[in-house]
Every structure is written in C-alpha cells, then in structure tokens.
Write a protein that holds these residues in place. Sequence first.
Motif, PDB file in Angstrom:
ATOM      1  N   ALA A 181      13.507 101.596  67.374  1.00 33.77           N
ATOM      2  CA  ALA A 181      14.933 101.445  67.669  1.00 33.77           C
ATOM      3  C   ALA A 181      15.656 100.755  66.516  1.00 33.77           C
ATOM      4  O   ALA A 181      16.755 101.164  66.131  1.00 33.77           O
ATOM      5  CB  ALA A 181      15.121 100.664  68.969  1.00 33.77           C
ATOM      6  N   ALA A 182      15.024  99.737  65.936  1.00 37.53           N
ATOM      7  CA  ALA A 182      15.638  99.035  64.804  1.00 37.53           C
ATOM      8  C   ALA A 182      15.757  99.948  63.589  1.00 37.53           C
ATOM      9  O   ALA A 182      16.781  99.944  62.892  1.00 37.53           O
ATOM     10  CB  ALA A 182      14.824  97.790  64.462  1.00 37.53           C
ATOM     11  N   ALA A 183      14.725 100.749  63.326  1.00 38.39           N
ATOM     12  CA  ALA A 183      14.755 101.658  62.176  1.00 38.39           C
ATOM     13  C   ALA A 183      15.826 102.726  62.352  1.00 38.39           C
ATOM     14  O   ALA A 183      16.558 103.049  61.402  1.00 38.39           O
ATOM     15  CB  ALA A 183      13.388 102.309  61.980  1.00 38.39           C
ATOM     16  N   VAL A 184      15.934 103.269  63.554  1.00 42.56           N
ATOM     17  CA  VAL A 184      16.948 104.298  63.814  1.00 42.56           C
ATOM     18  C   VAL A 184      18.343 103.691  63.687  1.00 42.56           C
ATOM     19  O   VAL A 184      19.254 104.309  63.133  1.00 42.56           O
ATOM     20  CB  VAL A 184      16.734 104.945  65.194  1.00 42.56           C
ATOM     21  N   PHE A 185      18.517 102.469  64.166  1.00 41.88           N
ATOM     22  CA  PHE A 185      19.817 101.809  64.081  1.00 41.88           C
ATOM     23  C   PHE A 185      20.214 101.539  62.631  1.00 41.88           C
ATOM     24  O   PHE A 185      21.357 101.760  62.239  1.00 41.88           O
ATOM     25  CB  PHE A 185      19.796 100.496  64.869  1.00 41.88           C
ATOM     26  N   THR A 186      19.268 101.075  61.820  1.00 41.29           N
ATOM     27  CA  THR A 186      19.609 100.678  60.453  1.00 41.29           C
ATOM     28  C   THR A 186      19.635 101.835  59.457  1.00 41.29           C
ATOM     29  O   THR A 186      20.207 101.691  58.385  1.00 41.29           O
ATOM     30  CB  THR A 186      18.631  99.599  59.928  1.00 41.29           C
ATOM     31  N   ALA A 187      19.036 102.963  59.794  1.00 42.46           N
ATOM     32  CA  ALA A 187      19.076 104.117  58.885  1.00 42.46           C
ATOM     33  C   ALA A 187      20.513 104.610  58.768  1.00 42.46           C
ATOM     34  O   ALA A 187      21.227 104.703  59.759  1.00 42.46           O
ATOM     35  CB  ALA A 187      18.174 105.234  59.400  1.00 42.46           C
ATOM     36  N   PRO A 188      20.944 104.919  57.561  1.00 43.62           N
ATOM     37  CA  PRO A 188      22.334 105.340  57.384  1.00 43.62           C
ATOM     38  C   PRO A 188      22.597 106.730  57.960  1.00 43.62           C
ATOM     39  O   PRO A 188      21.697 107.553  58.062  1.00 43.62           O
ATOM     40  CB  PRO A 188      22.511 105.348  55.863  1.00 43.62           C
ATOM     41  N   ASN A 189      23.842 106.946  58.325  1.00 44.47           N
ATOM     42  CA  ASN A 189      24.289 108.269  58.766  1.00 44.47           C
ATOM     43  C   ASN A 189      24.697 109.052  57.524  1.00 44.47           C
ATOM     44  O   ASN A 189      25.793 108.900  57.011  1.00 44.47           O
ATOM     45  CB  ASN A 189      25.481 108.152  59.721  1.00 44.47           C
ATOM     46  N   VAL A 190      23.786 109.860  57.025  1.00 44.57           N
ATOM     47  CA  VAL A 190      24.023 110.607  55.787  1.00 44.57           C
ATOM     48  C   VAL A 190      24.118 112.093  56.127  1.00 44.57           C
ATOM     49  O   VAL A 190      23.157 112.678  56.630  1.00 44.57           O
ATOM     50  CB  VAL A 190      22.876 110.365  54.777  1.00 44.57           C
ATOM     51  N   PRO A 191      25.274 112.725  55.863  1.00 48.18           N
ATOM     52  CA  PRO A 191      25.415 114.141  56.192  1.00 48.18           C
ATOM     53  C   PRO A 191      24.364 115.027  55.539  1.00 48.18           C
ATOM     54  O   PRO A 191      23.896 115.980  56.130  1.00 48.18           O
ATOM     55  CB  PRO A 191      26.817 114.489  55.678  1.00 48.18           C
ATOM     56  N   GLY A 192      23.935 114.728  54.326  1.00 49.17           N
ATOM     57  CA  GLY A 192      22.961 115.549  53.633  1.00 49.17           C
ATOM     58  C   GLY A 192      21.533 115.344  54.105  1.00 49.17           C
ATOM     59  O   GLY A 192      20.649 116.105  53.747  1.00 49.17           O
ATOM     60  N   ALA A 193      21.310 114.306  54.889  1.00 45.80           N
ATOM     61  CA  ALA A 193      19.966 114.003  55.396  1.00 45.80           C
ATOM     62  C   ALA A 193      20.047 113.808  56.902  1.00 45.80           C
ATOM     63  O   ALA A 193      19.835 112.721  57.426  1.00 45.80           O
ATOM     64  CB  ALA A 193      19.419 112.752  54.713  1.00 45.80           C
ATOM     65  N   SER A 194      20.358 114.887  57.595  1.00 45.77           N
ATOM     66  CA  SER A 194      20.666 114.800  59.023  1.00 45.77           C
ATOM     67  C   SER A 194      19.460 114.509  59.907  1.00 45.77           C
ATOM     68  O   SER A 194      19.628 114.170  61.067  1.00 45.77           O
ATOM     69  CB  SER A 194      21.336 116.096  59.489  1.00 45.77           C
TER      70      SER A 194
END
Length: 111
Positions: A43-56
């Motif tokens: 959950a922490a990793a998913v929360f902190t991963a950036p929302n990057v359009p090129g890496a959906s």
Amino acid sequence: MQYAKAAAAVLAAGASAALAALTGDQTISPLEWVNILIAIATAAAVFTAPNVPGASVTKAALAAIMTGLTAAANIVAADSSTSWWQLLSAFGGAVLVYAVRNTPERGLTTA
C-alpha cells in the motif's frame, strides 16, 4: 479520485490483516504477520509511486512484485491455510490496483 489505486492497495492490506485475525486458529502467526507487513508495504509503495502517463502500469507492477514476495514467504514457511488466503488477497489487490483508474485533478493527467 486521485488516490484510487492506493485505496485499493489499502483495502487488500486490510483484508490480509482481517483474514489472519479472523480465520484459522484466530491468532496471528509470524508468517501471517510477515504477510500483513508485505501488504502494508505494498500500500505504501502504490501510494508513493508517481502517477506517470507514460508508465501506466508502475503501480500494478509494484503490487505484483509484492504479491510475489507474499508467495515466496508462503512457499518458504507455509504453516497455515490462512497464509494462502492472504496470498489470494494480495493477488486480488494487485488486480484491483491494475483495474482501478486514478482520476486526475484539474489539469493533471494520471496513470
């Protein structure tokens, strides 16, 4: 919702903890604690991963890797059927993280 993927991962972590506490012998074994901690880290990793359009699929890939860690822990030290239910919960969480879409805030794009 901008944090929909993180919410899905938190839901899976909560399910993992609930499964450990409420099924089997209703005590949380060391392996079940490890699975719960992996779910919280997911959950922490998913929360902190950036929302990057090129890496959906970045967030889903992180959740899948953590599901692999849960599977490895169960293979190495499987001592209850509850831990396998936790693995199923982790897998379901990874699928949810992949399937759920974050909605962008004004002017932002998300993955």
